[in-house]
Design a protein around this motif. Structure first.
Motif, PDB file in Angstrom:
ATOM      1  N   HIS A 156       0.830  -1.260  -0.031  1.00 56.61           N
ATOM      2  CA  HIS A 156      -0.064   0.095   0.107  1.00 56.61           C
ATOM      3  C   HIS A 156       0.751   1.149  -0.090  1.00 56.61           C
ATOM      4  N   SER A 158       1.654   4.939   0.948  1.00 55.24           N
ATOM      5  CA  SER A 158       1.488   6.030   2.411  1.00 55.24           C
ATOM      6  C   SER A 158       0.436   7.012   2.009  1.00 55.24           C
ATOM      7  N   VAL A 165      -4.171   4.187   3.745  1.00 51.34           N
ATOM      8  CA  VAL A 165      -3.356   3.199   4.098  1.00 51.34           C
ATOM      9  C   VAL A 165      -3.506   2.503   5.331  1.00 51.34           C
ATOM     10  N   VAL A 182       4.510  -0.899   3.164  1.00 47.15           N
ATOM     11  CA  VAL A 182       3.880   0.258   2.795  1.00 47.15           C
ATOM     12  C   VAL A 182       5.113   0.996   2.151  1.00 47.15           C
TER      13      VAL A 182
END
Length: 217
Positions: A156, A158, A165, A182
């Protein structure tokens, strides 16, 4: 995801990319919901390749597709490596941002909503049936059914302003065999972070495939 497919190809990993009905170059009508229907479509693709002496070692999806590969793992469990890129944990989230205020009242009144993109161009039509299908799809409940021997990677950005997120953090809490990565500064489409996205996924897949090879020997 084109650059990711090229990166996989360079490593000798074959990837089959396809669009669900009403998306990209596929025929049919786009549906805002119908997650489980598309999960069954994905299963048909997996079965097709399995029937031609190919092994489907991993499945990967982005955004709505990220949710659908997780739902697939919870229902079928025949592919043990899953990559969720920017999937949404709470499918009731983000609806007002996408559909506008009082969306339930408006959609019940006329049966559908026409959605426009940021430029004001028509994007898609959301029917009441499709909306309710999405709202009744429970990612939390489904993810709890994912087997412990199914390896899941969630990636994902940020700075994702489409799906926060925080949704990725929720997946990390409930999926047993889960790795979270992330990418700092990345948006929903990884516009300036394609290389890191590709390397993160590639490293995960290579490690998973090596583990499978070791186990089979």
């Amino acid at each position: 995801m084109t650059k990711l497919a090229l990166a996989l190809e360079k490593e000798g990993i074959s990837a089959f990319r396809f669009d669900f009905a009403g998306n990209g170059e596929s025929e049919g009508t786009f549906q805002f919901g119908h997650y489980w229907r598309e999960v069954d479509d994905l299963h048909a693709v997996v079965q097709h390749f399995s029937g031609t002496n190919h092994t489907v070692s991993a499945i990967l999806g982005h955004s709505k597709g990220g949710d659908e590969v997780l739902l697939y793992a919870s229902k079928y469990g025949d592919v043990r490596t899953v990559v969720n890129v920017s999937g949404r944990y709470d499918l009731n989230g983000g609806l007002e941002l996408r559909l506008g205020k009082n969306f339930m009242e408006r959609i019940k009144k006329q049966g559908y909503l026409d959605i426009k993109d940021k430029t004001g161009t028509f994007d898609c039509r959301v029917t009441e049936e499709s909306l309710l299908d999405r709202m009744n799809t429970n990612m939390h409940e489904s993810c709890l059914k994912i087997a412990k021997d199914c390896r899941v990677l969630t990636v994902h950005g940020s700075d994702d302003d489409v799906i926060p997120v925080g949704d990725a953090l929720e997946f990390a809490k409930i999926i047993p065999n889960h790795k979270l990565h992330v990418i700092q500064g990345a948006d929903h489409y990884y516009s300036a972070h394609q290389a890191e996205l590709a390397s993160t996924i590639l490293d995960f897949l290579k490690a998973a495939f090596q583990e499978d090879k070791t186990t089979s020997n």
